[in-house]
Design a protein around this motif. Structure first.
Motif, PDB file in Angstrom:
ATOM      1  N   ILE A  71       9.747  -2.374  -2.711  1.00 27.30           N
ATOM      2  CA  ILE A  71       8.343  -2.465  -2.307  1.00 27.30           C
ATOM      3  C   ILE A  71       7.548  -3.183  -3.384  1.00 27.30           C
ATOM      4  N   ALA A  72       7.767  -2.793  -4.641  1.00 24.00           N
ATOM      5  CA  ALA A  72       7.036  -3.402  -5.752  1.00 24.00           C
ATOM      6  C   ALA A  72       7.353  -4.887  -5.885  1.00 24.00           C
ATOM      7  N   ALA A  73       8.606  -5.248  -5.690  1.00 27.96           N
ATOM      8  CA  ALA A  73       9.014  -6.636  -5.898  1.00 27.96           C
ATOM      9  C   ALA A  73       8.548  -7.552  -4.776  1.00 27.96           C
ATOM     10  N   LEU A  74       8.530  -7.060  -3.548  1.00 30.40           N
ATOM     11  CA  LEU A  74       8.176  -7.904  -2.411  1.00 30.40           C
ATOM     12  C   LEU A  74       6.709  -8.301  -2.395  1.00 30.40           C
ATOM     13  N   ILE A  91      12.832   0.865   3.767  1.00 33.36           N
ATOM     14  CA  ILE A  91      13.240   2.241   4.046  1.00 33.36           C
ATOM     15  C   ILE A  91      14.366   2.702   3.122  1.00 33.36           C
ATOM     16  N   GLY A  92      14.503   4.017   3.034  1.00 32.57           N
ATOM     17  CA  GLY A  92      15.504   4.623   2.162  1.00 32.57           C
ATOM     18  C   GLY A  92      16.702   5.152   2.908  1.00 32.57           C
ATOM     19  N   THR A  93      16.903   4.695   4.138  1.00 29.74           N
ATOM     20  CA  THR A  93      18.073   5.058   4.941  1.00 29.74           C
ATOM     21  C   THR A  93      18.747   3.773   5.408  1.00 29.74           C
ATOM     22  N   GLY A  94      19.818   3.924   6.165  1.00 28.54           N
ATOM     23  CA  GLY A  94      20.391   2.762   6.810  1.00 28.54           C
ATOM     24  C   GLY A  94      19.413   2.189   7.823  1.00 28.54           C
ATOM     25  N   ILE A 129       0.868  -1.180   0.000  1.00 25.24           N
ATOM     26  CA  ILE A 129       0.000   0.000   0.000  1.00 25.24           C
ATOM     27  C   ILE A 129       0.900   1.224   0.000  1.00 25.24           C
ATOM     28  N   VAL A 130       0.727   2.086  -0.991  1.00 25.33           N
ATOM     29  CA  VAL A 130       1.537   3.298  -1.098  1.00 25.33           C
ATOM     30  C   VAL A 130       0.634   4.477  -1.424  1.00 25.33           C
ATOM     31  N   GLY A 131       1.165   5.677  -1.237  1.00 26.50           N
ATOM     32  CA  GLY A 131       0.367   6.859  -1.532  1.00 26.50           C
ATOM     33  C   GLY A 131       1.030   8.117  -1.026  1.00 26.50           C
ATOM     34  N   GLY A 179       6.443   1.992   2.908  1.00 27.34           N
ATOM     35  CA  GLY A 179       7.742   2.633   2.988  1.00 27.34           C
ATOM     36  C   GLY A 179       8.039   3.487   4.191  1.00 27.34           C
ATOM     37  N   LEU A 180       7.206   3.414   5.247  1.00 25.57           N
ATOM     38  CA  LEU A 180       7.423   4.130   6.510  1.00 25.57           C
ATOM     39  C   LEU A 180       7.381   5.651   6.368  1.00 25.57           C
TER      40      LEU A 180
END
Length: 378
Positions: A236-239, A189-192, A134-136, A165-166
């Motif tokens: 996200i798309a692949a999982l 996530i896009g960080t470490g 779920i994204v938005g 994606g938090l």
């Protein structure tokens, strides 16, 4: 899963310092990305075997400049990264999965550039469960966040892990919904993995790690640079087996996720909205491109044969199409309206109208515009 040893029996690849150093060294070599790493592994075997090759041998697979970069001696920065990673892995619930780890999620191998390393806080097995994403929008409306949470709850109660994606807005609401059911939730996530962005989601991140997993392909300490998030979106798309877009502007990262999902053969779904609402434009674009228009969790789950689960989940979902008993909400539209028009159409007295408009503004369901105009945000 049948035929596999329990996770506790699998040796964590990161516990072998030499092996971890080799993977980190290969993955962090200057100019080397996931595609190049995969080419080298296919040609020579595991990273430690790659480093036994000559520049000439590696140059048969990659340009000579990259071959030299791969074989360059590790410096202080890499050694510091190794020490930091090994210390992080000593903490309970932290894992480092390599491409050859049995726990590495198979669905990521559909990508042309699967990450060589995955840093995980929580349960690695959560990445292998049936999942829906779920994204938005980050600046989602109150209705958009309510929809994301309700759909996420329904998916999770039906045994589907909710992937998002938090981020602020829709993502956070989707995770909250996912935490309500047995499916749990996964945050990419896009960080470490040792950072939480945005910081206000620290408590939410801890709950996700306890009841699912947080996953990152970025090294520890990595900040949330802008270019990281499109890379995150492909994971996200692949999982997931399908991606639901709740609200999205015409130019939105959620559209990137949806496109990547479609390219991978995943199902794409979108919730429609008012033609006057900016956050509906991205969803309407996707629907025109072939995404399935959805109004309830049933519309998504029937695609995957989950209808037997619907009875216990559908009553919890607030639908956009329900008629409201609030006289102001019934007349407030995405087209800006004056106070006089709202007063006339709602039948509310001016003082009651002003009070109710303020309440809706505070709830994030209405917006005051210049010229004392008002419009709906839901």
């Amino acid at each position: 899963m049948a035929g596999q040893a329990p996770a506790a029996a699998w040796p964590d690849a990161a516990r072998d310092a030499d092996d971890t150093l080799a993977w980190l060294r290969l993955a962090s070599a200057p100019g080397i990305g996931p595609v190049t790493v995969r080419l080298l592994l296919a040609a020579f075997g595991l990273p430690q075997q790659v480093f036994t090759q000559s520049v000439e041998a590696l140059s048969s697979v990659v340009p000579r400049k990259l071959a030299a970069a791969v074989l360059a001696a590790p410096g202080a920065t890499l050694n510091q990264a190794l020490a930091k990673t090994l210390a992080w892995l000593e903490q309970p619930g932290n894992h480092l999965l390599t491409l050859v780890d049995p726990r590495y999620p198979v669905r990521l191998l559909d990508l042309t550039d699967p990450p060589p390393l995955l840093y995980i806080k929580g349960d690695p097995a959560a990445l292998a469960r049936p999942a829906l994403a779920i994204v938005g929008a980050r600046a989602a409306t109150a209705q958009g966040k309510a929809d994301a949470e309700a759909f996420g709850r329904s998916f999770s109660l039906a045994g589907q892990t909710v992937v998002s994606g938090l981020a602020l807005g829709v993502d956070a609401a989707a995770h909250e919904g996912g935490l309500a059911g047995e499916g749990g939730t996964v945050a990419v996530i896009g960080t470490g993995a040792d950072r939480v962005y945005p910081a206000r989601h620290l408590k939410l991140a801890h709950r996700i790690a306890e009841h699912g997993a947080i996953v990152s392909e970025f090294p520890l300490g990595m900040q949330g640079f802008k270019d990281n998030f499109p890379r995150r979106n492909r994971l996200i798309a692949a999982l997931a087996r399908g991606v639901l877009v709740v609200e999205a502007a015409a130019r939105s990262g959620s559209l990137i996720t949806a496109r990547l999902a479609a390219d991978l053969g995943r199902e794409v779904f979108a919730i429609p909205g008012s033609i006057h609402a900016p956050l509906s434009r991205g969803c309407h674009f996707l629907i025109r491109q072939g995404a399935k228009l959805v109004e309830s969790p049933e519309d998504v789950m029937e695609e995957f044969g989950l209808s037997v689960q619907l009875e216990k989940v559908t009553n919890s979902v607030p639908m956009r199409s329900k008629v409201t008993d609030d006289p102001l909400l019934a007349v407030l539209t995405h087209e800006p309206l004056t106070l006089d028009t709202l007063c006339e159409r709602s039948g509310l007295a001016p003082e009651m109208l002003a009070t109710r408009l303020l309440e809706l503004e505070l709830e994030g369901r209405a917006e005051r515009l210049p010229g004392n105009l008002f419009r709906s945000l839901s």
